[in-house]
Structures are given as structure tokens and as C-alpha cells.
Design an enzyme around this catalytic site. Structure first.
Site, PDB file in Angstrom:
ATOM      1  CG  ASP A 178      -2.160  -0.847   1.014  1.00 61.84           C
ATOM      2  OD1 ASP A 178      -2.320  -1.404  -0.092  1.00 61.84           O
ATOM      3  OD2 ASP A 178      -2.973  -0.965   1.952  1.00 61.84           O
TER       4      ASP A 178
ATOM      5  CG  ASP B 202      -2.548   8.856   7.861  1.00 64.17           C
ATOM      6  OD1 ASP B 202      -1.358   9.141   7.634  1.00 64.17           O
ATOM      7  OD2 ASP B 202      -2.917   7.713   8.190  1.00 64.17           O
TER       8      ASP B 202
ATOM      9  NE  ARG C 248      -0.270  19.289  28.100  1.00 63.26           N
ATOM     10  CZ  ARG C 248       0.002  18.537  29.168  1.00 63.26           C
ATOM     11  NH1 ARG C 248      -0.945  17.785  29.722  1.00 63.26           N
ATOM     12  NH2 ARG C 248       1.215  18.539  29.688  1.00 63.26           N
TER      13      ARG C 248
ATOM     14  CG  ASP D 241       1.344  10.446  23.243  1.00 61.21           C
ATOM     15  OD1 ASP D 241       1.604  11.374  24.036  1.00 61.21           O
ATOM     16  OD2 ASP D 241       1.433   9.247  23.559  1.00 61.21           O
TER      17      ASP D 241
ATOM     18  CB  ALA E 256      -3.910   3.845   8.051  1.00 64.56           C
ATOM     19  CE1 TYR E 257      -0.703   7.298  14.905  1.00 60.39           C
ATOM     20  CE2 TYR E 257       0.517   8.565  13.293  1.00 60.39           C
ATOM     21  CZ  TYR E 257       0.307   8.174  14.602  1.00 60.39           C
ATOM     22  OH  TYR E 257       1.118   8.662  15.594  1.00 60.39           O
ATOM     23  CB  SER E 258      -7.479   7.739  11.687  1.00 60.45           C
ATOM     24  OG  SER E 258      -8.658   8.162  12.322  1.00 60.45           O
TER      25      SER E 258
END
Length: 309
Positions: free
Chosen positions: A69, A139, A166, A168, A180-182
Site C-alpha cells: 500500500d 493521512d 493536548r 501524543d 490506518a493511523y486514525s
């Protein structure tokens, strides 16, 4: 069959020799030409024309992504200003975008040349990162440097401030990138048939603590506040900028920015539904094999065997 030129987009580290040879033999039989970016010319036969990286998507009628991907996303980004159909050949591990396995490649190329395929249209995020323009099909993320504190940023939509984060990391994703990351940060799975932008905080400590789903027609701004930790800016998982301590990320949504070749949309959809159903299962890879339908297990086993000489 109309003569076409194909551009090759190669995985940066995997051995693509066998797949490229399949494509070269096919192209020679069809009287078609191949091109690759100049920095990859040492990885392909001499018959493949080397071109400047920005020329490959311009002069080619279609692109062939060889990898996973990540390679496919790179191919889509390279052609974002003049979208061309991209056929994905799978050399990765868990691919949501890539459809064709190497043994299926000759038949897939025949169909590509005959224009016997459908096109899956993908949207992207067009981002102004402190004055630099980038695009992301999955993203774009603001990620804290380990041990340096937290990402601290405000959210504004169409110029109106909505609150602060606030956390990471802050992840802004397309529907395709929602897996994915989300998703790993706790965001929702969004149907790729939907137009939307998702903003998801990872490990929130204060401020907005849930994912926010916004309209594709809204402009989004994430501005670092004084005292924020230095952040890295990631685009589709690749670092675009390191150690930013000030500035803003402006994001807009662009429809139909990428064209993915689909030869069997139903089969692709069924495979992706299976992958999504496995995401939360706490099983090892060898255990997951037993859950696959027999035809998918056979394909996986063939892909892991040494290619025929």
C-alpha cells in the site's frame, strides 16, 4: 490494441526483479514501452526508459505499482496533478489498496491494455504545512518527539476555533486512511464511499479527546500553541518535516485525486471486508491463516514460494 506506455513505481527496498521481468516480457510481446524514474534505473532491465521522477506520470498512460500500500500511495501522489490509472501488484503484507498477485499479472496486463477494468476514485488531503504544499491519500499527522512533551494545538474549521488538543499525535485522515493511523488511535472506520475528513487525537491528555468527523467542503486548521513539544509532520506514514515547534497545518479535501485500477471489484471488496474483520482479533499471523477462505490461503502460499525460474 492501442499502444500505451506504462510507468513502473517500485517498492524502495524489496526485490522486484521477478515482477519487472514479467512486465518486460509482456511489454515486448505487445510492442509497448516502459518507463521508470531515473534513480531506479539500476533495478530494471536496460529496455526500461529512465525519466526524471516528475515526468513518469506525465508521459505514461498508466502506472504499475510494485509493492504494498505504501508504494501504491506513492504512485497516487506522484500523479495527483494529472491522475492516471494505477495498477497495484502485491509484494507487501497487509494491503488494502493493492489487488493483483504476481501470478495474476499477465492476465491483468492484458486487461489493462484492453482498458477492460473499472476505476476506483480516491480523494486526498491537500495540505499547507507552514507554507509547503503536500498531499496525502491516507493521512497527515502531527507526532510528538519521544520524551519531549505533548503535541499542543488548536482546531479551527472554516476560520472558527473549536477547541484545543493536548496529545501524543494528531491524525487527519481521508475515508481510505481511516483504517490506518486514525483507526489505531481510536478513530472510526469510515466507508470509502463517503466523503469526509476525520481528525483523531492519539493518547489525549486534555482538550478534545474524541475523533471529529468533518465535511469535505470545510477548511481545517491545526495550529501549534506556545509550549507545544517539537513535532514531526508525517504524510502517509513518511516524515515530511521534523522538530517543528510553531506554525499551522491547513487542510482541504480534494475529490477524485487518484485513480486505482480494479479488475474484480467484488472480489476486492470481499477481501477487504475480511481484512477489516480480522483487525481486532488477538491472533498471530499463522493463526489468522486458518481463518482465511481456501482460495485466499492458496494465493498466500503461492506468493511465499520461490518464483519459478
Amino acid at each position: 490494441m492501442e499502444r500505451i506506455r506504462l510507468g513502473l513505481v517500485l517498492h524502495p527496498t524489496r526485490d522486484v526483479t521477478e515482477v519487472v521481468e514479467i512486465i518486460e516480457r509482456w511489454a515486448d510481446r505487445q510492442g509497448m514501452t516502459l518507463a521508470v524514474r531515473a534513480e531506479d534505473s539500476h533495478r530494471v532491465p536496460a529496455s526500461v526508459e529512465p525519466l526524471p521522477v516528475d515526468r513518469v506520470p506525465v508521459v505514461c498512460d498508466a502506472l504499475i505499482s510494485i509493492g504494498g500500500d505504501g508504494t501504491m500511495l506513492g504512485a497516487l501522489r506522484s500523479a495527483v496533478n494529472d491522475p492516471k490509472p494505477v495498477l497495484g501488484v502485491h509484494l507487501g503484507r497487509l494491503g488494502f489498496l493493492v489487488e493483483v498477485e504476481p501470478p495474476e499479472l499477465p492476465a491483468a496486463l492484458d486487461r489493462l491494455a484492453a482498458r477492460d477494468f473499472t476505476v476506483e476514485r480516491h480523494s486526498c488531503l491537500v495540505c499547507d504545512v507552514c507554507g509547503d504544499d503536500v498531499v496525502a491519500f491516507n493521512d497527515i499527522a502531527l507526532v510528538r518527539q519521544p520524551g519531549a512533551g505533548f503535541v499542543s494545538a488548536t482546531l479551527a474549521v472554516d476560520g472558527q476555533r473549536y477547541g484545543f488538543y493536548r496529545c501524543d499525535a494528531l491524525v487527519v485522515s481521508t475515508p481510505s486512511g481511516s483504517t490506518a493511523y486514525s483507526y489505531a488511535a481510536g478513530g472510526p472506520l469510515v466507508s470509502p464511499a463517503t466523503d469526509a475528513v476525520v481528525v483523531t487525537p492519539s493518547a489525549p491528555m486534555a482538550g478534545i479527546s474524541r475523533a471529529v468527523v468533518l465535511s469535505p467542503d470545510e477548511s481545517i486548521q491545526l495550529a501549534l500553541t506556545p509550549g507545544s513539544a517539537p513535532v514531526a509532520v508525517e504524510m502517509d506514514g513518511r516524515i515530511f518535516r521534523e522538530a517543528a515547534t510553531s506554525g499551522a497545518l491547513h487542510v482541504r479535501y480534494r475529490r477524485d485525486a487518484g485513480l486505482v485500477v480494479r479488475l474484480d471489484p467484488r472480489r476486492y471488496q470481499e477481501r477487504n471486508q475480511l481484512k477489516l474483520s480480522l483487525l481486532d482479533l488477538p491472533l498471530l499471523p499463522e493463526q489468522l491463516r486458518e481463518l482465511l477462505p481456501e482460495n485466499l490461503r492458496e494465493q498466500l502460499n503461492r506468493r511465499q514460494l520461490p518464483p519459478p525460474r
